[in-house]
Design an enzyme around this catalytic site. Structure first.
Site, PDB file in Angstrom:
ATOM      1  N   GLY A  41       0.905  23.359 -30.265  1.00  0.00           N
ATOM      2  CA  GLY A  41       1.347  24.097 -29.506  1.00  0.00           C
ATOM      3  C   GLY A  41       3.044  23.716 -29.044  1.00  0.00           C
ATOM      4  CB  THR A  87      -1.266  28.193 -28.357  1.00  0.00           C
ATOM      5  OG1 THR A  87      -1.693  28.304 -27.048  1.00  0.00           O
ATOM      6  CG2 THR A  87       0.133  28.939 -28.633  1.00  0.00           C
ATOM      7  CG  ASP A  89      -2.234  29.745 -23.814  1.00  0.00           C
ATOM      8  OD1 ASP A  89      -3.363  29.989 -23.746  1.00  0.00           O
ATOM      9  OD2 ASP A  89      -2.057  28.603 -22.953  1.00  0.00           O
ATOM     10  NE  ARG A  97     -22.679  42.893  -7.263  1.00  0.00           N
ATOM     11  CZ  ARG A  97     -23.701  42.481  -7.594  1.00  0.00           C
ATOM     12  NH1 ARG A  97     -23.878  42.348  -8.886  1.00  0.00           N
ATOM     13  NH2 ARG A  97     -24.728  42.127  -6.900  1.00  0.00           N
ATOM     14  NE  ARG A 152     -22.474  38.718  -7.208  1.00  0.00           N
ATOM     15  CZ  ARG A 152     -22.768  39.290  -5.854  1.00  0.00           C
ATOM     16  NH1 ARG A 152     -21.713  39.504  -5.068  1.00  0.00           N
ATOM     17  NH2 ARG A 152     -23.895  39.615  -5.849  1.00  0.00           N
TER      18      ARG A 152
END
Ligand code: F6P
Length: 341
Positions: free
Chosen positions: A108, A131, A133, A168, A255
């Site tokens: 990376g 990566t 990302d 929720r 949550r």
């Protein structure tokens, strides 16, 4: 030619497919000798290597992680040897003693920096970006990203049914320390209602108002996708903080889920296997031409390469005007601010 392959930094799906792409092309097509270097750059220093054969590279195409092991150790920052001052000389000496003509560095952003340093020191280097990302400058996409987006999208899909059943708000945190690519893509693919990425910042009051607005429009549940790198008050964890603020301000039951390393483990998607194979084979082609000091990359639908020195120390972040964000805004998705709603 005798080439070495190392993997450095966090693992990601597709590394083994890349090792296979580099190694098999080198052995089968170019008749090169290939060795695997264990545990990143320190494997050069400690000469922790193994010879690869066509046979030893079989059966790893779909395997997650890296068969070479990896490490986040930075040879020029962290003391890896007793003789820290001479780490550069020691590395170069070990590289020569191993009889290497080139080292392929799969990694990376940190790896690209180190690869550039050892290239400037005189080693022949080819780098392959990896990566989940997707934040490496100079390439349109990195392998691992597609797999991570698939996993995160499936998680968001699963949160939808339970969120709507219970009315929720579900906050899901995905990886992406500096860049919000996974949050943006998985958020859009999974039909997220709010998507928060580090590059855009957010106003928590706007996020809360947006969720209340949805409730008023008879949408009593919301999915909030956050990148791990969004700014939060000192010491507050992103998903936990955002969920707490939403619950406190809207009164809607909320949550949080943190997806964590699930996104990084396991088999690469078919897309990532193909991408890894193309990048790996291209890396070997560059070696055969002696075209060193390069990072292989993706430009549109083509595999290409760019000088490593142009990549080192840069990050590919989501830029203002990103088309997916603009289309998302037009569809009423909240990216942390109420300006478009
Ligand atoms: O480099 C990819 C990445 O997945 C980041 O998104 C995340 O912040 C980091 O790795 C986590 O790394 P580690 O496995 O060292 O905790």
């Amino acid at each position: 030619m005798r080439i070495g392959i190392l993997t450095s930094g966090g693992d990601c799906p597709g590394i083994n497919a890349t090792i296979r792409g580099v190694g098999k092309t080198a052995i089968m097509h170019y008749g090169m000798e290939v060795i695997g270097i264990h545990s990143g750059f320190k494997g050069i220093l400690y000469k922790d290597v193994e010879p690869f054969t066509e046979r030893s590279l079989s059966g790893i195409l779909n395997l997650g992680g890296t068969i070479l092991g990896t490490s986040r150790d930075k040879p020029f920052r962290k003391k890896l040897t007793a003789n820290e001052d001479n780490v550069r000389e020691e590395l170069l000496k070990a590289y020569n003693e191993l009889g290497l003509d080139c080292v392929v560095c799969i990694g990376g952003n940190g790896t690209m920096k180190t690869a550039n340093v050892i290239s400037e020191m005189g080693m022949n280097v080819i780098a392959v970006p990896k990566t989940i990302d997707n934040d490496i400058w100079g390439t349109d996409i990195t392998f691992g990203f597609d797999t991570a987006v698939n996993i995160a999208t499936e998680a968001i899909d699963r949160l939808h049914s339970t969120a709507s059943s219970h009315k929720r708000v579900m906050v899901i945190e995905v990886m992406g320390h500096h860049a919000g690519w996974i949050a943006l893509h998985a958020g859009m693919a999974g039909g997220g209602d709010v998507i928060l990425v580090p590059e855009l910042g957010y106003n928590i009051d706007d996020v809360n108002d947006f969720i209340l607005l949805r409730a008023a429009r008879k949408k009593p549940y919301s999915i909030v996708v956050v990148a791990e790198g969004i700014e939060t008050p000192e010491g507050k964890k992103p998903a936990e903080y955002i969920a707490k603020m939403i619950k406190k301000s809207t009164g809607i039951d909320t949550r949080e889920t943190v997806l964590g390393h699930i996104q990084r483990g396991g088999n690469p998607s078919p897309f990532d296997r193909i991408l890894s194979t193309r990048l790996g084979s291209h890396a070997t082609e560059l070696i055969s031409k002696g075209d060193f000091g390069k990072m292989v990359c993706v430009k549109g639908s083509q595999i290409s390469s760019i000088p490593l020195k142009d990549v080192a120390n840069k990050l590919k972040l989501i830029e203002p005007g990103n088309d997916l964000i603009e289309y998302g805004k037009q569809m009423g998705i909240c990216f942390g601010h109420l300006e478009n709603i």
